[in-house]
Design an enzyme around this catalytic site. Structure first.
Site, PDB file in Angstrom:
ATOM      1  N   TRP B 334       0.844  -1.193   0.000  1.00 34.15           N
ATOM      2  CA  TRP B 334       0.000   0.000   0.000  1.00 34.15           C
ATOM      3  C   TRP B 334       0.886   1.252   0.000  1.00 34.15           C
ATOM      4  O   TRP B 334       0.553   2.272  -0.603  1.00 34.15           O
ATOM      5  CB  TRP B 334      -0.909  -0.005   1.240  1.00 34.15           C
ATOM      6  CG  TRP B 334      -1.736   1.252   1.368  1.00 34.15           C
ATOM      7  CD1 TRP B 334      -2.951   1.490   0.816  1.00 34.15           C
ATOM      8  CD2 TRP B 334      -1.388   2.445   2.101  1.00 34.15           C
ATOM      9  NE1 TRP B 334      -3.386   2.753   1.147  1.00 34.15           N
ATOM     10  CE2 TRP B 334      -2.446   3.357   1.933  1.00 34.15           C
ATOM     11  CE3 TRP B 334      -0.294   2.824   2.873  1.00 34.15           C
ATOM     12  CZ2 TRP B 334      -2.447   4.618   2.522  1.00 34.15           C
ATOM     13  CZ3 TRP B 334      -0.292   4.084   3.456  1.00 34.15           C
ATOM     14  CH2 TRP B 334      -1.370   4.960   3.266  1.00 34.15           C
ATOM     15  N   HIS B 335       2.038   1.126   0.676  1.00 29.65           N
ATOM     16  CA  HIS B 335       2.925   2.290   0.765  1.00 29.65           C
ATOM     17  C   HIS B 335       3.623   2.605  -0.551  1.00 29.65           C
ATOM     18  O   HIS B 335       4.026   3.738  -0.788  1.00 29.65           O
ATOM     19  CB  HIS B 335       3.982   2.068   1.857  1.00 29.65           C
ATOM     20  CG  HIS B 335       3.422   2.170   3.232  1.00 29.65           C
ATOM     21  ND1 HIS B 335       2.955   1.077   3.916  1.00 29.65           N
ATOM     22  CD2 HIS B 335       3.227   3.221   4.055  1.00 29.65           C
ATOM     23  CE1 HIS B 335       2.498   1.462   5.099  1.00 29.65           C
ATOM     24  NE2 HIS B 335       2.645   2.758   5.207  1.00 29.65           N
ATOM     25  N   GLY B 336       3.808   1.601  -1.409  1.00 27.29           N
ATOM     26  CA  GLY B 336       4.474   1.897  -2.669  1.00 27.29           C
ATOM     27  C   GLY B 336       4.747   0.637  -3.449  1.00 27.29           C
ATOM     28  O   GLY B 336       4.816  -0.451  -2.885  1.00 27.29           O
TER      29      GLY B 336
END
Lengths: 374, 481
Positions: B334-336
């Site tokens: 989700w962060h990257g």
């Protein structure tokens, strides 16, 4: 609740009052460079007539480039990079001049134009970027490159040089070198996943923010002086740290391996870039006060000198060592780096006599190299 | 516009003035349009993407309640496809394409790399999670769909939380808009204090630490000592904490000025005595989202409907490890779109699994001793998890992690002396503030005037530093997620 509001507004007023008070005590210092060098040193940017020949970074480089462009013959340029040693005069007296002014006059007789760029604690990575920037702007015949042990502990890119990375052409050119890749990776707008993060319509956003900043400065001048305030604050913290840990100008500095390696790579990239553009490089070890124990780890310093010389020779560039050039009487002291307010030995900046000696020495080496007297 | 800019402060000032002057109906219109202005200030082209997400979920939710189970499910699937499709296209397509081609080439294919120029719309991970949660909540019957489009659009686009959260539930925000808050000076006062505190964390703490962190991580892993690895892990851990919690405080403060209450997103995460507690204190709204829409459903456990509490339930479930690993990997990604984020997720799953194993060993210890030992163990483990988050590659991460197990890597220092000193001072400062909060604050709450005076001394100091350091040099780290 009423008291809470009252106190809150008193607090805000008090903060602003304190800031104004803080600023009123430092009004004498209008130049951050001056502040960093201390009271015993004076920054002097050399001018010949009204033509500026010595600059710092992009903030004032245009004035030097303009001087060159306005010159009659557009002579080949001898570019001199360096740190604050080149623009600071210890125990300054009126009429004192830096080495740049002396050298410029000497070289002009031989149809060479000396232009100097120096920044306090300049790293070789910054010099690499500056050279990349200048190569297409002026006809550089030679580069004089002092390599200071202290500066190989530096790794930052100051704002006044970082702006070069906004130029796409330069970015593309330097991206093939180790130093260039590093600088782009570190200082360009990339996120942690490596994606470009310049998502914004920078022009609109920045213009609006700049407009607000300028308007605020008009109403409240202190807003425009915050950079100086930040500098002073960091300076005080630095002094506090030094006082607590007993650090002074004579304290031995060690090599920082990662930074050293990056700066050595930058040094090699400067030499390669110069070679590709037919620029002669004259590398030298700059003067240091050495009638007393120098503030470097001797083992590290010896290794450093050998390595610098070896790399220059390997690339068939000219190397000379000026570390013993300036005698003890031409050095001086500087403001203390801790809060005890005592003066300290200045190992880096010498008096105007030292500048003359340096200019003569550099001229001598250039003369030998280019056989100017023959 | 970023929170640490004069543009935002002026924008907020104008919006607040207008907000309290207008009638209820116009207030909602003001919020919606000012949110679009706020968002469009980054890139006007991003607005349609945001609106697609808003319109689809508003429309789907209206229909979900009128249809049978099967059709309801298809509608939910439609909404998820649109939202996750947008997220996949903008955030993961390049990563997916590059790695697929890389993998195919590894197997002998000779494919040329595809050059895709896709710009990630700001905050897409946040607002898609928010709209997804809304549609799922309607599907689950937790909430009724909101008929008023503007009201629903305000919930999704509300500018204080639009680009980096907190990720809130419709049940928490929409009723607050409906309640039509009446003006209270207290909203402005508390909101201003929260914004000031958030700005202090961002412009004074995070931005100044970022210089050291950037320089440290750029030095080249070969030259890093084990002490450097520890120092950088701690330093970045504090930078990201100050940066993101600073953002959250400004978001909460901005909303409070309009009479809207957001729950806390951070609660001294580095004072956690276990990984379980860490996930109750760090980015609480995201971990609560992951809990309710991924982990608990995967384990077929009753879900909650609030953005508070974090993933505390995870350790209570004797569920299969697959769902834990899957959940944490999704949280990482989700962060990257990068392997380092995936590694970060796996690391946390391993830590939680290990914690489950060793937890029974501590039952005989007193609560205080258990807590102290817990903090001493949890802190370095959590700090080390930031290395894949910040390192340049998986390779660098592995090298850095391996250094801490190499005794010979403890024999030199690779950074400036200041970096170690500052890290130490920040660490001490953090625990000092934490102790003041838990020990001194309850005592002072009985001494009204002393507490007001102390609070205001703090305000003077913070404002002093915020004015000096206020500049838009760095975006918030979480904007890129």
């Amino acid at each position: 609740m009423k008291y809470k509001f009252l106190f809150f507004f008193i607090s805000i007023t008090l903060s602003i009052f304190l800031l104004n008070l803080f600023l009123s005590n430092i009004k004498l210092v209008d130049n951050f460079e001056e502040l960093a060098l201390g009271k015993k040193n004076k920054t002097v940017w050399a001018n010949i007539g009204n033509k500026r020949i010595h600059c710092g970074d992009l903030n004032n480089l245009d004035s030097c480039l303009k001087s060159y462009k306005d010159s009659k013959n557009k002579l080949p340029v001898v570019l001199w990079f360096g740190n604050s040693q080149l623009h600071a005069i210890n125990q300054f007296k009126p009429e004192d001049e830096t080495a740049t002014a002396h050298l410029h006059r000497k070289l002009k007789k031989y149809n060479l134009y000396n232009l100097t760029l120096s920044q306090a604690n300049a790293s070789l990575q910054e010099h690499y970027l500056l050279l990349s920037y200048l190569i297409d702007k002026i006809p550089i015949k030679a580069l004089i490159l002092p390599i200071v042990f202290d500066d190989l502990r530096e790794d930052n890119l100051r704002l006044g040089i970082k702006g070069i990375l906004n130029d796409k052409n330069i970015k593309s050119k330097i991206s093939k070198t180790f130093t260039g890749k590093q600088l782009i990776f570190r200082f360009s707008n990339k996120d942690m996943a490596g994606n470009e993060t310049k998502l914004v319509d920078e022009d609109v956003k920045d213009n609006f923010e700049n407009l607000l900043n300028k308007s605020l400065i008009k109403i409240w001048p202190l807003w425009g002086s915050r950079e100086i305030l930040r500098g002073i604050l960091f300076g005080k913290l630095y002094q506090l740290r030094n006082s607590i840990l007993g650090i002074n100008a004579s304290t031995t500095r060690k090599m920082i391996p990662g930074r050293y390696a990056k700066n050595i790579s930058a040094y090699k990239d400067i030499l390669n870039l110069s070679m590709d553009n037919n620029i002669e490089v004259l590398v030298y070890i700059p003067p240091i006060r050495n009638d007393i124990k120098i503030p470097y780890n001797l083992e590290n310093y010896t290794k450093f000198k050998k390595e610098i010389k070896k790399i220059a020779k390997e690339n068939k560039f000219y190397f000379f060592n000026l570390e013993n050039l300036v005698p003890p009487e031409f050095w001086g002291q500087k403001s203390s780096t801790n809060i005890k307010k005592k003066l300290e030995v200045d190992f880096m900046h010498f008096q105007s006599e030292g500048h003359l000696l340096l200019a003569n020495a550099i001229f001598f080496e250039i003369s030998n190299f280019f056989k100017l007297n023959k | 516009m970023v929170f640490n800019s004069l543009t935002y402060l002026l924008f907020l000032f104008i919006v607040i003035i207008l907000y309290w002057q207008l009638s209820y109906k116009f207030r909602l219109i003001l919020i919606f349009f000012s949110s679009l202005v706020f968002y469009g200030f980054w890139k006007i082209e991003f607005i349609p993407i945001l609106l697609i997400s808003v319109i689809v979920d508003w429309w789907v939710a209206q229909r979900i309640i009128f249809h049978s189970n099967k059709y309801r499910f298809y509608l939910l699937l439609f909404s998820l496809t649109i939202n996750l499709g947008l997220l996949f296209y903008f955030k993961y397509l390049i990563f997916f394409a590059e790695n697929s081609i890389g993998f195919a080439n590894l197997l002998g294919a000779n494919l040329d790399p595809i050059v895709l120029k896709i710009i990630l719309p700001l905050g897409i991970s946040f607002y898609t999670f928010q709209t997804i949660s809304y549609t799922i909540d309607v599907y689950r019957g937790f909430i009724k769909p909101e008929r008023n489009f503007i009201l629903f659009a305000c919930y999704v686009t509300f500018f204080p939380q639009l680009v980096a959260g907190p990720i809130l539930r419709a049940a928490e925000v929409i009723p607050q808009f409906k309640n039509r808050p009446t003006f209270s000076l207290n909203y402005i006062f508390v909101g201003a204090r929260l914004i000031l505190f958030g700005l202090f964390l961002k412009v004074v703490m995070a931005d100044n630490l970022s210089v050291l962190v950037d320089s440290g991580f750029s030095m080249g892993v070969a030259y890093m000592s084990a002490i450097d690895v520890w120092t950088l892990a701690f330093l970045f851990g504090f930078q990201i904490y100050f940066d993101f919690s600073g953002y959250s405080f400004i978001a909460i403060g901005s909303a409070r000025m309009m009479g809207i209450f957001f729950p806390n997103n951070f609660n001294f995460p580095y004072a956690s005595s276990s990984p379980k507690e860490f996930w109750q204190r760090w980015h609480i709204s995201l971990s609560s989202w992951i809990r309710d829409y991924l982990y608990l459903p995967l384990n077929k456990v009753k879900v909650f409907n609030r953005s508070e509490g974090g993933i505390s339930q995870i350790v209570r479930i004797k569920g299969n490890k697959k769902s834990l690993f899957f959940t944490m990997i999704i949280m990482g990604l989700w962060h990257g779109a990068n392997w380092t984020f995936l590694l970060w997720g796996i690391y946390h799953a391993v830590v939680i699994s290990f914690y489950r194993l060793v937890k029974p060993l501590s039952v005989n210890l007193s609560k205080k001793v258990r807590s102290l030992i817990g903090v001493l163990i949890t802190l370095p483990i959590m700090m080390l998890s930031w290395i894949p988050f910040r390192a340049n590659s998986i390779n660098d991460t592995i090298i850095m992690w391996s250094k801490i197990f190499n005794p010979f890597a403890y024999t030199w220092l690779g950074m400036r002396e200041n970096v170690y000193l500052i890290t130490f001072l920040v660490l001490i400062g953090f625990y000092l503030v934490y102790l003041i909060k838990i020990k001194l604050k309850p005592v002072l709450s009985h001494k009204k005037y002393i507490s007001i005076i102390l609070e205001n001394i703090l305000i003077v100091i913070m404002l002093f530093f915020v004015i000096i350091f206020f500049r838009e040099i760095n975006q918030f780290i979480y904007f890129q997620f």
